[in-house]
Structures are given as C-alpha cells and as structure tokens.
Design an enzyme around this catalytic site. Structure first.
Site, PDB file in Angstrom:
ATOM      1  N   GLY A  42       1.627  -2.914  19.295  1.00  0.00           N
ATOM      2  CA  GLY A  42       2.640  -2.345  18.423  1.00  0.00           C
ATOM      3  C   GLY A  42       3.611  -1.437  19.144  1.00  0.00           C
ATOM      4  O   GLY A  42       4.767  -1.293  18.728  1.00  0.00           O
TER       5      GLY A  42
ATOM      6  N   GLU B 185      -3.582  -8.902  23.185  1.00  0.00           N
ATOM      7  CA  GLU B 185      -4.129  -9.377  21.916  1.00  0.00           C
ATOM      8  C   GLU B 185      -5.091 -10.555  22.033  1.00  0.00           C
ATOM      9  O   GLU B 185      -5.999 -10.697  21.198  1.00  0.00           O
ATOM     10  CB  GLU B 185      -2.986  -9.746  20.964  1.00  0.00           C
ATOM     11  CG  GLU B 185      -2.207  -8.558  20.431  1.00  0.00           C
ATOM     12  CD  GLU B 185      -1.151  -8.050  21.400  1.00  0.00           C
ATOM     13  OE1 GLU B 185      -0.508  -7.045  21.091  1.00  0.00           O
ATOM     14  OE2 GLU B 185      -0.976  -8.653  22.487  1.00  0.00           O
TER      15      GLU B 185
ATOM     16  N   ASP C 131       2.149 -10.432  18.938  1.00  0.00           N
ATOM     17  CA  ASP C 131       3.104 -10.456  17.831  1.00  0.00           C
ATOM     18  C   ASP C 131       4.160  -9.368  17.994  1.00  0.00           C
ATOM     19  O   ASP C 131       4.589  -9.092  19.100  1.00  0.00           O
ATOM     20  CB  ASP C 131       2.346 -10.357  16.502  1.00  0.00           C
ATOM     21  CG  ASP C 131       1.664  -9.019  16.295  1.00  0.00           C
ATOM     22  OD1 ASP C 131       1.206  -8.409  17.287  1.00  0.00           O
ATOM     23  OD2 ASP C 131       1.565  -8.576  15.125  1.00  0.00           O
TER      24      ASP C 131
END
Length: 352
Positions: free
Chosen positions: A114, A137, A145
């Site tokens: 993030g 991830e 993402d």
C-alpha cells in the site's frame, strides 16, 4: 478525522504525514479516507500549490495496507469488508495519479504494498539511504495491486516482472536507477527540502535537484542482464525452467537463489501477477488498470492462498504456507480466467 494521519499546511504546501509508527504506517481505511478528503479540499484551494507526503516517525514510510482486516474479512464475512477496503484504497490511488498539483512522496524507509500505491502516483518520489522498496504480495497469496500492474509493467528490462514475482527489496540507489524514484536525497536534507518547497512550491523540481546527491552504486544493475534473460516470458513455467537450467550450471548461484525464492511463493498469485502485468501494459489509462485489479482482488481475497499465506508469514510466522493449488501446473487457465473475469455491473470499480 483520524489521529493516524497528520494533515496540515505549511506556507503554500499541504502536508500529509502518516502516523501509525507501531504498524510502520500501514494504511487503514480511515487513513485512506482522510488522505483522500485532504486532497479533495486542497484541489480547489488556490493557496495550496504542492503536497508533501511523508511519515511522522520510525523506519517505515508505509509498510502496506491493513492485512489483518483483509484476512479477518476473508475468514468471517466472505470478503465484504475487504472489498470495501480495496475499493476505497484504489479510489485514493486513482485520485493521486490524476491529481493536478504536484505531490512529493518522501520514501524515507520501508515502502511496500500500500505504501507503493500512494508513492508511485506522485510526480516526485524521493528515495534516501533508508528506502526499502518492495511488492512482496506473492509471498502471502495476494498480488501486486494498488496500481502495481501499471507501475511495474512500465519498468524496463523485465524488472517489474522480477519484482512482482520475487518480492525483491530495492534500496534507494536501486530505486533511482530503476526509475521508481525521481530523486535521491540524504535523509538529513529532507527537512530542508520540505521547508523550501513549502515556501516555493513552484520550484519543487529545482529544490530537489539542488539537494540531491549521487547515490551509491545500484547493486541490482549488476544482475540486470540476468533478470531480462530469465524473466523474459509471461509464462511462469518458462521462467522457472530458465532459472532451473542455469541453476544447474557452474556459476548459477544467482539463478539458484531466485529459484529457491520463487518456490516459497504462491503459484496462483505468481501466475496472476504475470497476467496482470501483461494485461496492464496494453491498457490505455490508469482507471482501467484499477478496475482490473479490483476484479482480481475481489476474487483472490477469498481464495485459499491469501488467508493461508498471511497465517504462515505474518500471524504464526512459521513460513510454511500450504498453497492451493500447490504447483504452477495446477493453476489452470480456466482458474485465471475466473479471477480476471468482469464483475456484475453494479459491483465493478469506477473512479470518483
């Protein structure tokens, strides 16, 4: 709105400072909402001409998203609250990518997951000797993402595919070499940079260039040819075969090490990541990328590998995840198609 983010102004600059030091400033939903609201307010404020994004204290700029919330959601509410988190986090990523005023991200510390999602959309991305950048991830059954498909697929020399699959960490010098960072400053110059930008926000580029120094040698540059060679394919099986062939030869230590790393990752999400980057490279805009990543996130969140990966790596720290499917061959094209398939029209992600 929340004490997890400090939001204020200095001179003609808005200042967003992440404030969860015990969690290495990992993003919560409240933090995403607070940052988005501040950016929305400053967008129409003629007195604010640039935005500073940093962290309050500690060794993390931002270590990721709220993994505990996501795992709890996967286990208890069939992913509903996790999807809500992804939805609003991706809205923030998109708002930052499209923001008309320059944002300066000071990646002075751990910048992962993030944290990458809120740093990479910024026009200026400052690395230091403390920077540790990664998208790890695949090690927890997730995927790169928060815009990772867009950003990683646009790095040269197949570096993005290498980072997405292995979760390799780059230091500040390597980030500058790769184009992930726009400037490299010593950490003891950051306060001066912020003060000068606050006074003269129209001179952001000049101020950062004046304070920048030549970084140490980028170690990853020495492996650039190996990365381009072995990670050239969008087929995960072909990447593994390439590494295996060299690992068995004399002098194949690098290939053997990367192969061993890949064997710890989720085969499902390694294949997802390769398709994600290949698809994103052909997309015309960032919003299309975020819509695609939301579809992936909605499916991957509730598949077995995510809850299992977080259990093994983060909760129990046993580092013994039992992936399902257990092998790359077990991850079928039909499974991948189902993960990437469009959502019902009323569930698709759309920009604000």
């Amino acid at each position: 709105m929340t004490d997890q983010v400090h939001i204020h102004t200095h001179g003609r600059a808005g200042h967003i400072s992440l404030n969860r030091p015990k969690a290495l400033h990992a993003l919560t939903l409240d933090m995403c909402h607070a940052i988005s609201a501040a950016l929305g307010a400053w967008a129409g404020d003629d007195a604010i001409n640039a935005i500073l994004l940093d962290h309050s204290e500690g060794r993390g700029f931002c270590a990721g998203g709220d993994i505990n919330l996501l795992r709890h959601s996967a286990l208890t509410d069939d992913g509903a609250s996790g999807r809500a988190f992804f939805h609003d986090e991706y809205q923030l990523n998109h708002r930052m990518f499209e923001y008309e005023k320059p944002i300066v991200a000071f990646m002075d510390g751990i910048t992962m997951g993030g944290g990458v999602g809120i740093a990479m959309p910024c026009k200026y991305r400052v690395a230091t000797e403390n920077t540790r950048f990664a998208m790890p991830e695949t090690g927890i059954g997730l995927f790169p993402d928060v815009g990772g498909g867009w950003h990683l697929s646009r790095l040269g020399g197949r570096l993005g595919q290498f980072l997405a699959l292995t979760g390799a960490r780059l230091d500040g010098a390597e980030c500058l070499w790769a184009g992930i960072a726009t400037h490299y400053l010593p950490s003891d110059k950051l306060a001066e940079a912020k003060a000068r930008i606050s006074e003269n926000p129209e001179r952001v580029a000049g101020i950062l260039s004046e304070l920048a120094i030549t970084p140490p040698e980028a170690r990853i540059e020495g492996n650039a040819d190996l990365i381009q060679k072995h990670f050239a394919s969008d087929s995960y099986e072909e990447i593994l075969a390439s590494l295996e062939a060299e690992a068995n030869d004399a002098g194949g230590e690098w290939a053997a090490r990367e192969l061993a790393t890949l064997h710890t990752k989720s085969p499902q999400t390694c294949k997802v990541a390769l398709r994600q980057l290949a698809t994103s490279a052909a997309l015309g805009n960032f919003a299309e990328n975020m819509a695609m990543e939301y579809r992936i996130a909605s499916r991957v969140l509730t598949r077995p590998d995510f809850a299992e990966g977080v259990r093994a790596v983060i909760v129990d720290k046993t580092n013994d995840p039992k992936w399902d499917p257990a092998t790359p061959e077990g991850v079928s094209e039909e499974l991948l198609d189902s993960i990437f398939a469009p959502l019902p029209a009323d569930q698709e992600w759309k920009p604000l």
